[in-house]
Design an enzyme around this catalytic site. Structure first.
Site, PDB file in Angstrom:
ATOM      1  N   ALA A  32     -22.232 -23.331  48.716  1.00 41.06           N
ATOM      2  CA  ALA A  32     -22.423 -24.741  49.551  1.00 41.06           C
ATOM      3  C   ALA A  32     -21.674 -24.572  50.868  1.00 41.06           C
ATOM      4  CB  ALA A  32     -22.032 -25.957  48.887  1.00 41.06           C
ATOM      5  N   HIS A  34     -20.358 -24.204  54.824  1.00 43.07           N
ATOM      6  CA  HIS A  34     -20.333 -25.197  56.002  1.00 43.07           C
ATOM      7  C   HIS A  34     -19.457 -24.380  56.747  1.00 43.07           C
ATOM      8  CE1 HIS A  34     -16.421 -26.390  54.634  1.00 43.07           C
ATOM      9  NE2 HIS A  34     -16.829 -26.779  53.479  1.00 43.07           N
ATOM     10  N   HIS A  37     -16.117 -22.917  56.152  1.00 49.42           N
ATOM     11  CA  HIS A  37     -16.023 -21.534  55.389  1.00 49.42           C
ATOM     12  C   HIS A  37     -16.327 -20.378  56.533  1.00 49.42           C
ATOM     13  CE1 HIS A  37     -17.373 -24.172  51.916  1.00 49.42           C
ATOM     14  NE2 HIS A  37     -16.297 -23.293  51.387  1.00 49.42           N
ATOM     15  N   GLN A  61     -12.272 -24.154  36.465  1.00 48.59           N
ATOM     16  CA  GLN A  61     -11.308 -25.091  37.298  1.00 48.59           C
ATOM     17  C   GLN A  61     -11.889 -26.389  37.420  1.00 48.59           C
ATOM     18  OE1 GLN A  61     -11.985 -22.566  41.035  1.00 48.59           O
ATOM     19  NE2 GLN A  61     -11.888 -24.707  42.027  1.00 48.59           N
TER      20      GLN A  61
HETATM   21  O1  PAF Z   1     -11.293 -23.423  47.408  1.00 46.32           O
HETATM   22  C1  PAF Z   1     -12.355 -23.308  46.617  1.00 46.32           C
HETATM   23  O2  PAF Z   1     -13.601 -23.239  47.052  1.00 46.32           O
HETATM   24  C2  PAF Z   1     -12.082 -22.617  45.203  1.00 46.32           C
HETATM   25  O3  PAF Z   1     -10.848 -23.337  44.487  1.00 46.32           O
HETATM   26  C3  PAF Z   1     -11.806 -21.176  45.182  1.00 46.32           C
HETATM   27  C4  PAF Z   1     -10.661 -20.893  45.919  1.00 46.32           C
HETATM   28  C5  PAF Z   1     -13.052 -20.402  45.712  1.00 46.32           C
HETATM   29  C6  PAF Z   1     -11.580 -20.780  43.692  1.00 46.32           C
HETATM   30  O4  PAF Z   1     -12.631 -20.914  42.901  1.00 46.32           O
END
Ligand code: PAF
Length: 284
Positions: A32, A34, A37, A61
């Site tokens: 996803a 943006h 990133h 997570q």
């Molecule tokens: O920040 C994130 O998007 C996630 O926590 C990560 C670091 C990719 C781990 O899944």
């Protein structure tokens, strides 16, 4: 750009890069994507011979199944964006490729030295165990020279630094530099987040109060105590219809423990804007 879905294919690519002495930059993401990133990826492309981006919505997570189910996924759009900014490889495994059934169902144990006991860790028990589990595995598989992470998830970043500097896991992925990348904001001040996609136009408008209040608090900090500023931020945002603060804590940037001085301090906030849980932070 090549999309890889298996660990063995990824390790073959990494082995070939190492044989040619190419440096590897890794940008772990949950997709996803943006512009936040994109800024990490552009930097990784610039600073390394090879840029690998992982796109994996890590189930371990999420302590809330509904949140996991609702997490936006759009690999085609992500891949287009990544190709346009020069990423070399996208690693997009399935959960079954990343984890055995046992790993998926047991909590990954790790010594956080207390960094997981505050803020996000307190609100989302087990969340950081899953983050460390997936990030350490990604580091092991990609053996990167540099790993890129955004400062928006400040507590996550502190935990990853701890993992790389002090933990026994460090031995499994070799020397590695963690690169902290600043929060990217819309012109309005709203911190970019994949969760913004889940807000209506009206909710997005309401959410602007969050960054506005954090920026104002820099002024307040000139003449008020940490406790006063903390409370004023909470009261200001809770007074906005549609917002509900979960926590606002001003803590030391390294220990993440409460502090009574603004020196080396950061304010970390979580706010519900309607049903969407947003996080942001500000350094004092
Ligand atoms: O920040 C994130 O998007 C996630 O926590 C990560 C670091 C990719 C781990 O899944």
């Amino acid at each position: 750009m090549q999309i890889i879905t298996t660990k063995s294919a990824l390790q073959a690519v990494v082995k070939a890069c190492k044989q040619e002495n190419k440096t590897i930059g890794l940008v772990p993401t949950m997709g996803a994507l943006h512009n936040g990133h994109a800024s990490l990826v552009k930097r990784a492309v610039e600073e390394n011979d090879i840029c690998i981006v992982s796109v994996f919505v890590n189930p371990t997570q999420f302590n809330n199944k509904e949140d996991l189910a609702k997490y936006p996924r759009n690999i085609e759009r992500d891949a287009k964006l990544l190709e346009s900014i020069g990423a070399d490889y996208v690693f997009a495994p399935t959960p079954e490729e990343m984890y055995s059934a046992e790993e998926m169902n047991t909590t990954f144990e790790f010594d956080f030295a207390g960094l997981d006991k505050v803020m996000e860790g307190k609100m989302r028990p087990g969340h950081f165990n899953g983050v460390v589990q997936v990030v350490s595995r990604l580091f092991y598989l990609t053996q990167p020279d540099k790993g890129y992470f955004g400062e928006k998830d400040f507590q996550q970043l502190a935990i990853i630094h701890h993992m790389v500097e002090r933990s026994s896991l460090a031995g499994t992925f070799g020397p590695l530099q963690i690169i902290d990348c600043p929060i990217v904001r819309e012109d309005s001040g709203l911190a970019l987040s994949s969760r913004n996609e889940r807000m209506s136009a009206e909710e997005k408008q309401t959410a602007l109060a969050i960054s506005k209040t954090l920026f104002k608090s820099l002024e307040w900090a000139k003449s008020a105590s940490v406790t006063e500023v903390q409370q004023r931020v909470i009261d200001t945002l809770n007074a906005v219809p549609g917002l509900e603060v979960e926590y606002y804590e001003i803590v030391d940037q390294t220990t993440l423990l409460p502090t009574d001085t603004f020196n080396h301090a950061i304010g970390c906030i979580t706010v519900y804007c309607g049903p969407v849980r947003l996080i942001d932070n500000i350094k004092y």
